[in-house]
Design a protein around this motif. Structure first.
Motif, PDB file in Angstrom:
ATOM      1  N   GLY A  23      10.884  15.954   0.725  1.00 11.70           N
ATOM      2  CA  GLY A  23       9.969  14.983   0.148  1.00 11.70           C
ATOM      3  C   GLY A  23       8.555  15.069   0.674  1.00 11.70           C
ATOM      4  N   SER A  24       8.261  16.038   1.523  1.00  8.80           N
ATOM      5  CA  SER A  24       6.914  16.156   2.084  1.00  8.80           C
ATOM      6  C   SER A  24       5.937  16.648   1.025  1.00  8.80           C
ATOM      7  CB  SER A  24       6.921  17.138   3.260  1.00  8.80           C
ATOM      8  OG  SER A  24       5.601  17.297   3.746  1.00  8.80           O
ATOM      9  N   ASN A  25       4.766  16.010   1.011  1.00 11.58           N
ATOM     10  CA  ASN A  25       3.706  16.410   0.096  1.00 11.58           C
ATOM     11  C   ASN A  25       2.545  17.054   0.824  1.00 11.58           C
ATOM     12  OD1 ASN A  25       4.862  15.483  -2.343  1.00 11.58           O
ATOM     13  ND2 ASN A  25       4.388  13.401  -1.730  1.00 11.58           N
ATOM     14  N   GLY A  26       2.598  17.113   2.139  1.00 10.41           N
ATOM     15  CA  GLY A  26       1.506  17.690   2.912  1.00 10.41           C
ATOM     16  C   GLY A  26       1.518  17.171   4.340  1.00 10.41           C
ATOM     17  N   ALA A  27       0.330  17.154   4.948  1.00  3.03           N
ATOM     18  CA  ALA A  27       0.230  16.732   6.341  1.00  3.03           C
ATOM     19  C   ALA A  27      -1.097  16.050   6.589  1.00  3.03           C
ATOM     20  CB  ALA A  27       0.373  17.941   7.263  1.00  3.03           C
ATOM     21  N   TYR A  28      -1.111  15.246   7.632  1.00  2.00           N
ATOM     22  CA  TYR A  28      -2.353  14.618   8.089  1.00  2.00           C
ATOM     23  C   TYR A  28      -2.911  15.448   9.236  1.00  2.00           C
ATOM     24  CZ  TYR A  28      -1.290  10.560   5.262  1.00  2.00           C
ATOM     25  OH  TYR A  28      -1.043   9.725   4.206  1.00  2.00           O
ATOM     26  N   ASP A  39       3.501  14.398   6.646  1.00  2.00           N
ATOM     27  CA  ASP A  39       3.549  13.048   6.097  1.00  2.00           C
ATOM     28  C   ASP A  39       4.912  12.395   6.246  1.00  2.00           C
ATOM     29  OD1 ASP A  39       4.699  14.742   4.238  1.00  2.00           O
ATOM     30  OD2 ASP A  39       3.844  13.717   2.502  1.00  2.00           O
ATOM     31  N   VAL A  40       5.985  13.167   6.208  1.00  2.00           N
ATOM     32  CA  VAL A  40       7.324  12.592   6.356  1.00  2.00           C
ATOM     33  C   VAL A  40       7.643  12.252   7.814  1.00  2.00           C
ATOM     34  CG1 VAL A  40       8.290  13.626   4.265  1.00  2.00           C
ATOM     35  CG2 VAL A  40       8.370  14.887   6.417  1.00  2.00           C
ATOM     36  N   ASP A  41       6.853  12.764   8.761  1.00  2.00           N
ATOM     37  CA  ASP A  41       7.074  12.481  10.172  1.00  2.00           C
ATOM     38  C   ASP A  41       6.185  11.348  10.688  1.00  2.00           C
ATOM     39  OD1 ASP A  41       8.900  14.569  10.265  1.00  2.00           O
ATOM     40  OD2 ASP A  41       7.388  16.025  10.881  1.00  2.00           O
ATOM     41  N   LEU A  42       5.312  10.855   9.839  1.00  2.00           N
ATOM     42  CA  LEU A  42       4.346   9.836  10.258  1.00  2.00           C
ATOM     43  C   LEU A  42       4.923   8.444  10.067  1.00  2.00           C
ATOM     44  CD1 LEU A  42       1.356   9.439  11.151  1.00  2.00           C
ATOM     45  CD2 LEU A  42       0.854   9.088   8.750  1.00  2.00           C
ATOM     46  N   GLU A  43       4.743   7.619  11.079  1.00  2.00           N
ATOM     47  CA  GLU A  43       5.138   6.220  10.984  1.00  2.00           C
ATOM     48  C   GLU A  43       3.888   5.379  11.125  1.00  2.00           C
ATOM     49  OE1 GLU A  43       8.166   5.248  13.785  1.00  2.00           O
ATOM     50  OE2 GLU A  43       9.401   6.965  13.237  1.00  2.00           O
ATOM     51  N   GLY A  44       3.558   4.615  10.098  1.00  2.00           N
ATOM     52  CA  GLY A  44       2.368   3.770  10.148  1.00  2.00           C
ATOM     53  C   GLY A  44       1.124   4.487   9.650  1.00  2.00           C
ATOM     54  N   GLU A  45      -0.019   4.050  10.150  1.00  2.00           N
ATOM     55  CA  GLU A  45      -1.303   4.589   9.719  1.00  2.00           C
ATOM     56  C   GLU A  45      -1.529   5.994  10.260  1.00  2.00           C
ATOM     57  OE1 GLU A  45      -3.543   3.090   7.610  1.00  2.00           O
ATOM     58  OE2 GLU A  45      -1.865   1.720   7.334  1.00  2.00           O
ATOM     59  N   PHE A  57      -5.729  13.645   4.963  1.00  2.00           N
ATOM     60  CA  PHE A  57      -4.525  14.168   4.329  1.00  2.00           C
ATOM     61  C   PHE A  57      -4.863  15.459   3.613  1.00  2.00           C
ATOM     62  CE2 PHE A  57      -1.517  14.502   0.786  1.00  2.00           C
ATOM     63  CZ  PHE A  57      -0.337  14.473   1.493  1.00  2.00           C
ATOM     64  N   GLU A  58      -4.019  16.468   3.797  1.00  2.00           N
ATOM     65  CA  GLU A  58      -4.161  17.714   3.063  1.00  2.00           C
ATOM     66  C   GLU A  58      -2.825  18.040   2.449  1.00  2.00           C
ATOM     67  OE1 GLU A  58      -5.564  22.250   3.837  1.00  2.00           O
ATOM     68  OE2 GLU A  58      -6.674  20.628   4.773  1.00  2.00           O
ATOM     69  N   ARG A  59      -2.850  18.263   1.180  1.00  2.00           N
ATOM     70  CA  ARG A  59      -1.636  18.474   0.412  1.00  2.00           C
ATOM     71  C   ARG A  59      -1.214  19.934   0.431  1.00  2.00           C
ATOM     72  NH1 ARG A  59       0.424  16.548  -5.172  1.00  2.00           N
ATOM     73  NH2 ARG A  59       1.160  18.535  -5.877  1.00  2.00           N
ATOM     74  N   ALA A  60       0.078  20.159   0.607  1.00  2.00           N
ATOM     75  CA  ALA A  60       0.624  21.512   0.553  1.00  2.00           C
ATOM     76  C   ALA A  60       0.813  21.899  -0.906  1.00  2.00           C
ATOM     77  CB  ALA A  60       1.953  21.574   1.292  1.00  2.00           C
ATOM     78  N   THR A  61       0.535  23.142  -1.221  1.00  2.00           N
ATOM     79  CA  THR A  61       0.714  23.607  -2.604  1.00  2.00           C
ATOM     80  C   THR A  61       1.688  24.765  -2.620  1.00  2.00           C
ATOM     81  OG1 THR A  61      -1.208  25.019  -2.348  1.00  2.00           O
ATOM     82  CG2 THR A  61      -1.572  22.882  -3.349  1.00  2.00           C
TER      83      THR A  61
END
Length: 67
Positions: A23-28, A39-45, A57-61
């Motif tokens: 379900g990951s769409n990218g990373a911060y 993004d799936v490992d982040l809790e909160g802000e 945020f940068e989206r993986a393609t």
């Protein structure tokens, strides 16, 4: 090993395993500290754990990372 043998070896090797769809769409990212949090490992802000700055945020393609 010649070119033909090298090509045969490449074509005969098993395909790399793809990552499971979690379900990951990218990373911060923190540009100051080079910290990456998926993004799936982040809790909160999205705040850098090292410096406390806001992360972008940068989206993986279709790749394994959002590089």
């Amino acid at each position: 090993m010649g070119v033909i043998e090298s090509m045969k070896a490449v074509l005969a090797s098993p395909a790399p395993r793809s990552r499971p769809d979690d379900g990951s769409n990218g990373a911060y990212w923190c540009d100051d500290c080079d910290v990456r949090i998926r993004d799936v490992d982040l809790e909160g802000e999205p705040v850098c754990p090292d410096c406390g700055a806001a992360m972008r945020f940068e989206r993986a393609t279709g790749r394994d990372c959002a590089c």
